[in-house]
Scaffold this active site. Sequence first.
Site, PDB file in Angstrom:
ATOM      1  N   LYS A 191     -10.992 -40.081  -6.958  1.00 19.95           N
ATOM      2  CA  LYS A 191     -10.313 -40.035  -5.659  1.00 19.95           C
ATOM      3  C   LYS A 191      -8.804 -40.120  -5.822  1.00 19.95           C
ATOM      4  CE  LYS A 191     -14.024 -41.436  -2.622  1.00 19.95           C
ATOM      5  NZ  LYS A 191     -14.529 -42.309  -1.579  1.00 19.95           N
ATOM      6  N   LYS A 210     -20.507 -32.603  -7.530  1.00 16.72           N
ATOM      7  CA  LYS A 210     -21.329 -33.263  -6.522  1.00 16.72           C
ATOM      8  C   LYS A 210     -20.980 -32.774  -5.109  1.00 16.72           C
ATOM      9  CE  LYS A 210     -19.946 -37.223  -5.071  1.00 16.72           C
ATOM     10  NZ  LYS A 210     -19.548 -38.560  -4.666  1.00 16.72           N
ATOM     11  N   LYS A 243     -18.138 -35.060   0.969  1.00 16.85           N
ATOM     12  CA  LYS A 243     -17.531 -34.907   2.297  1.00 16.85           C
ATOM     13  C   LYS A 243     -16.074 -34.476   2.185  1.00 16.85           C
ATOM     14  CE  LYS A 243     -20.010 -38.872   4.238  1.00 16.85           C
ATOM     15  NZ  LYS A 243     -19.702 -40.208   3.721  1.00 16.85           N
TER      16      LYS A 243
HETATM   17  P1  TYM Z   1     -20.774 -42.358   0.873  1.00 16.43           P
HETATM   18  O1  TYM Z   1     -20.401 -42.543   2.299  1.00 16.43           O
HETATM   19  O2  TYM Z   1     -19.910 -41.511   0.023  1.00 16.43           O
HETATM   20  O3  TYM Z   1     -22.243 -41.780   0.757  1.00 16.43           O
HETATM   21  C1  TYM Z   1     -23.341 -42.346   1.459  1.00 16.43           C
HETATM   22  C2  TYM Z   1     -24.585 -42.263   0.585  1.00 16.43           C
HETATM   23  O4  TYM Z   1     -24.827 -40.913   0.226  1.00 16.43           O
HETATM   24  C3  TYM Z   1     -24.985 -40.801  -1.187  1.00 16.43           C
HETATM   25  N1  TYM Z   1     -24.459 -39.503  -1.625  1.00 16.43           N
HETATM   26  C4  TYM Z   1     -25.162 -38.594  -2.302  1.00 16.43           C
HETATM   27  N2  TYM Z   1     -26.429 -38.594  -2.755  1.00 16.43           N
HETATM   28  C5  TYM Z   1     -26.856 -37.478  -3.418  1.00 16.43           C
HETATM   29  N3  TYM Z   1     -26.075 -36.393  -3.629  1.00 16.43           N
HETATM   30  C6  TYM Z   1     -24.793 -36.351  -3.198  1.00 16.43           C
HETATM   31  N4  TYM Z   1     -24.049 -35.282  -3.402  1.00 16.43           N
HETATM   32  C7  TYM Z   1     -24.288 -37.490  -2.491  1.00 16.43           C
HETATM   33  N5  TYM Z   1     -23.076 -37.785  -1.936  1.00 16.43           N
HETATM   34  C8  TYM Z   1     -23.216 -39.017  -1.416  1.00 16.43           C
HETATM   35  C9  TYM Z   1     -24.169 -41.955  -1.756  1.00 16.43           C
HETATM   36  O5  TYM Z   1     -24.599 -42.292  -3.053  1.00 16.43           O
HETATM   37  C10 TYM Z   1     -24.440 -43.025  -0.728  1.00 16.43           C
HETATM   38  O6  TYM Z   1     -25.652 -43.691  -1.034  1.00 16.43           O
HETATM   39  N6  TYM Z   1     -19.304 -46.627  -1.297  1.00 16.43           N
HETATM   40  C11 TYM Z   1     -20.347 -46.006  -0.509  1.00 16.43           C
HETATM   41  C12 TYM Z   1     -20.605 -46.681   0.809  1.00 16.43           C
HETATM   42  C13 TYM Z   1     -20.864 -48.148   0.740  1.00 16.43           C
HETATM   43  C14 TYM Z   1     -22.065 -48.765   0.319  1.00 16.43           C
HETATM   44  C15 TYM Z   1     -21.834 -50.160   0.470  1.00 16.43           C
HETATM   45  C16 TYM Z   1     -23.275 -48.268  -0.142  1.00 16.43           C
HETATM   46  C17 TYM Z   1     -19.990 -49.125   1.086  1.00 16.43           C
HETATM   47  N7  TYM Z   1     -20.564 -50.357   0.942  1.00 16.43           N
HETATM   48  C18 TYM Z   1     -22.824 -51.085   0.140  1.00 16.43           C
HETATM   49  C19 TYM Z   1     -24.258 -49.201  -0.473  1.00 16.43           C
HETATM   50  C20 TYM Z   1     -24.029 -50.585  -0.318  1.00 16.43           C
HETATM   51  C21 TYM Z   1     -19.943 -44.554  -0.212  1.00 16.43           C
HETATM   52  O7  TYM Z   1     -18.798 -44.211  -0.203  1.00 16.43           O
HETATM   53  O8  TYM Z   1     -20.985 -43.774   0.188  1.00 16.43           O
END
Ligand code: TYM
Length: 329
Positions: free
Chosen positions: A113, A195, A198
């Site tokens: 990032k 990957k 968003k």
């Molecule tokens: P975020 O918002 O980027 O993504 C949400 C969830 O989607 C999964 N994900 C994917 N899985 C498969 N293929 C992909 N291309 C893909 N892109 C995203 C992510 O692994 C996630 O499970 N840091 C985290 C949010 C967070 C969180 C937490 C998660 C904050 N606190 C506590 C678990 C527990 C994030 O940015 O996810």
Amino acid sequence: MEKARVFSGIQPTGNIHLGNYLGAVKNWVESQDSYENIFCVVNSHAITLPQNPKILKEKTYDLCAMLLACGIDPKKSTLFIQSQIQEHTSLAWLLTCITPMGDLSRMTQFKDKSQKNPKSIFAGLFNYPNLMSADILLYKSHFVPVGEDQKQHIELARDTAIRFNRDFGETFVVPEPLIMKEGARIMGLDDPTKKMSKSSSDKPNHAISLIDTPDEIVKKIKKATTDSEGVIAFDKERAGVFNLLTIYQCFCKQDEVSIEAEFSTQGYGVLKERVAEAIIEGLRPIREAYSKLILEQDYLHKILDKGAQSAQKIATTTYAEAKAKMGLI
Ligand code: TYM
């Protein structure tokens, strides 16, 4: 017997896409009966990169509606907005004070990032994993269902819990990631070596959003990068075809052998048609539910208020315990 507790979160940035759904949210929905579930829209994480405040607020509520549309059932799961529970940021500070800088600087997501936004690398982005650890540890969560990209952050949360328990006495549950075999890493349609994310919203054929129309889905899948081999098989070396087959498998729930048999005499044209159909049918109920829920703002606020109240009870108790153990008055 008490059920094990699950916590997971998703950021309200950009549009929720197929990777988020197949890697995380679909599993949250499908395992709701097996666990005590807490799901959170992590808006405080979103501000680690610059955001337009008005849009962030709108997207936060939109994402809550989308999670309900995906099938998060408020009778089975707590759903709330992170910034409504102050203990997340308070606990993050306590954890920041026991986390080595070296551990944070190893985080691949920070490196990615900060490379993408070299002009706006703020301390919040560096400290982001401690806020994520706080989210998880605050609820003494046993399991964290996520996509593969979050594994490293959960390992850090585990190390932090172990360190805190060792230095200040048994307080936190050491959490475990729950990562599905299929769909844990959905790749970009335009570039299957990266990957699906968003933050690539500037590339129109990169991701499928959960609110894309059937026409948009067909168009994007048709343009998806494949290769010139013409053989349809689960071969990781051929990332484009592998990605399409994985997406198909997540929706049709058949094993690899029967999927390969289904396509053994077909070309990429048929593969793309069937993948698009599977996505359209899989997402149809979600899109329909979302278009209704987004108009029911009172209902949405009621669920979020109730979610925040039940999350608050646990958060208050755990934070008070951690604070006292560190000697804070
Ligand atoms: P975020 O918002 O980027 O993504 C949400 C969830 O989607 C999964 N994900 C994917 N899985 C498969 N293929 C992909 N291309 C893909 N892109 C995203 C992510 O692994 C996630 O499970 N840091 C985290 C949010 C967070 C969180 C937490 C998660 C904050 N606190 C506590 C678990 C527990 C994030 O940015 O996810």
